[in-house]
Design an enzyme around this catalytic site. Structure first.
Site, PDB file in Angstrom:
ATOM      1  CB  CYS A 191      -0.942  -0.029   1.202  1.00  0.00           C
ATOM      2  SG  CYS A 191      -2.118   1.329   1.176  1.00  0.00           S
TER       3      CYS A 191
ATOM      4  CB  CYS B  75      -1.061   2.656   3.791  1.00  0.00           C
ATOM      5  SG  CYS B  75      -2.455   2.007   2.882  1.00  0.00           S
ATOM      6  CG  ASP B  76       2.639   1.175   4.613  1.00  0.00           C
ATOM      7  OD1 ASP B  76       2.028   1.716   5.557  1.00  0.00           O
ATOM      8  OD2 ASP B  76       2.535  -0.024   4.344  1.00  0.00           O
TER       9      ASP B  76
END
Ligand SMILES: Cc1cc2nc3c(=O)[nH]c(=O)nc-3n(C[C@H](O)[C@H](O)[C@H](O)COP(=O)(O)OP(=O)(O)OC[C@H]3O[C@@H](n4cnc5c(N)ncnc54)[C@H](O)[C@@H]3O)c2cc1C
Length: 318
Positions: A137, A140-141
Site C-alpha cells: 500500500c 498508506c506507507d
C-alpha cells in the site's frame, strides 16, 4: 434466526457491527481466517483520523472491543456458502449461511465485508519482512520512506500509480517489471516514463528479499534473458501485482464484476437510495470487497457504516 450477519472483521465489518449493534440489530460477525483484516499485517497507520500514529493490530483490537461493547457477537470461522431460503415474513429475505466448521446460521440480512487479499510474490524474505519494509500500500506507507530508495514490483496501472505517488517522498524509485514492457494503460505509462525520479528494470524476476536488523534492505532479482542475478537496494518494497477479492463463496449468488469484486446495485428504500445494496435484496456489501478504487481503512469503515444504515432501513420495512 439472526436479524443481521456480517461476514468479515476488518474495518468495514467492525464498523458495520458498531452501527448495527447500536441500532439493536444484535449483529453476528463471522470473522474469517484473518480476524481484524489486512491492517493486522501492517505496523504504523498514520491516516486514521484522531490517531496520528497507531499500530494496525492495536487499531483493530480497539475496533473489535468497541463492536463488542455495542452488542456484536463473534464467531471465529469462515463462510463457505450462502443459500437463499424461501421467505416467511412478508417477503423479507432469509439466508442460510454455511461455515467451514461451526455449522449453519440463518439471517434476514447480510453485510459482506470479506475484503481482498493482496497477491504476493511468494519468495524467501517476503513474509519475514512483511510490514517491515515490504508492503502493498503506497498511499498508506509511502511517507514512511521519505528520501529512501524504494522499489515498486509490477508493471500494471497500480504499479504506475504507486510509483508516481512515491515521487512525493523520494527521488529514488525503481520499478521491477518481469516483462519487456509495461502492461499499464498508455495514459498511466506516460507520466512514469517521463519522470526522472523513476527508473525501470525490465525482464527482472524477484527471487528474494534480504533484510538487516529486522528490516528489508535489498531485493535479489534475476534477469529473465540470461539468468544473471543482481541486487537492488530498497528500504521500501511496494508489491503491486494485484489483489484478489475474497468472493469465492458468493459466486453464482450475487453479481460480481469481471475481476470478482461485488457489484453494488443502488436500490430504493422509501425516499432514500441504498448505495451498498447488491443484486440480491437483503445482501449488502462494504469495504475492499466492493472497491477497487479507494482501498483504505477509512473508506472501508465509511462504507461499513453505510451498509449498517441501509440494513436498518431495509429491515424496518418488515
Ligand atoms: C500492508 C498493508 C498496509 C495498509 N496500511 C493501511 C494504512 O496505513 N491506512 C489505511 O487506511 N489502509 C491501509 N491498508 C488498506 C486497508 O488495510 C484496507 O483498505 C482495509 O483493511 C479494508 O478493509 P475491509 O474491512 O474491507 O477488508 P479486510 O481488512 O481485507 O478484512 C476482510 C475480513 O474478511 C474476512 N473474510 C474473508 N473471507 C471470509 C469468509 N469467507 N468468511 C468470513 N470472513 C471472511 C477476513 O478474515 C477479514 O477479517 C493497508 C493494507 C495493507 C495490505
Amino acid at each position: 434466526m439472526h436479524k443481521l450477519i456480517i461476514i468479515g472483521s476488518g474495518p468495514a465489518g467492525l464498523t458495520a457491527a458498531i452501527y448495527s449493534g447500536r441500532a439493536n440489530l444484535q449483529p453476528l460477525v463471522i470473522e474469517g481466517r484473518a480476524p481484524g483484516g489486512q491492517l493486522m499485517g501492517t505496523t504504523l497507520v498514520e491516516n486514521w483520523p484522531g490517531d496520528k500514529r497507531i499500530m494496525g493490530p492495536q487499531l483493530m483490537s480497539e475496533m473489535r472491543a468497541h463492536a463488542v461493547a455495542c452488542g456484536a457477537q463473534f464467531v471465529s470461522d469462515e463462510v463457505v456458502e450462502i443459500v437463499p431460503l424461501p421467505s416467511a415474513h412478508n417477503g423479507c429475505s432469509m439466508f442460510n449461511i454455511k461455515t467451514s466448521s461451526s455449522g449453519d446460521f440463518e439471517a434476514h440480512a447480510l453485510i459482506v465485508a470479506s475484503g481482498a487479499s493482496p497477491k504476493k510474490l511468494h519468495v524467501p524474505g517476503e513474509d519475514t519482512y512483511w510490514g517491515k519494509g515490504v508492503t502493498t500500500c503506497a498511499v498508506c506507507d509511502g511517507a514512511l520512506f521519505a528520501n529512501k530508495p524504494v522499489v515498486v514490483v509490477g508493471g500494471g496501472d497500480t504499479a504506475m500509480e504507486d510509483a508516481l505517488f512515491l515521487t512525493k517522498y523520494t527521488d529514488d524509485i525503481t520499478i521491477i517489471q518481469l516483462f519487456d514492457k509495461l502492461t499499464a494503460s498508455y495514459a498511466m505509462q506516460q507520466p512514469v516514463l517521463a519522470n526522472t525520479k523513476i527508473k525501470i528494470l525490465y525482464h527482472q524476476a524477484v527471487k528474494e528479499i534480504i533484510g538487516e536488523s529486522g528490516h528489508a534492505r535489498q531485493l535479489v532479482v534475476t534477469d529473465q534473458r540470461n539468468g544473471e542475478q543482481t541486487t537492488v537496494e530498497a528500504e521500501g518494497i511496494f508489491i503491486a501485482i494485484g489483489q484478489v477479492p475474497n468472493t469465492k463463496f458468493l459466486k453464482g449468488l450475487i453479481n460480481l464484476d469481471e475481476y470478482g469484486y461485488v457489484r453494488l446495485h443502488e436500490a430504493k428504500s422509501d425516499r432514500f437510495s441504498m448505495l451498498t445494496a447488491t443484486s440480491v435484496p437483503g445482501i449488502f456489501a462494504a469495504g475492499d470487497v466492493a472497491d477497487q478504487r479507494y482501498r483504505q481503512a477509512i473508506s472501508s469503515a465509511g462504507s461499513g457504516c453505510m451498509a449498517a444504515l441501509d440494513v436498518e432501513r431495509y429491515l424496518k420495512k418488515y
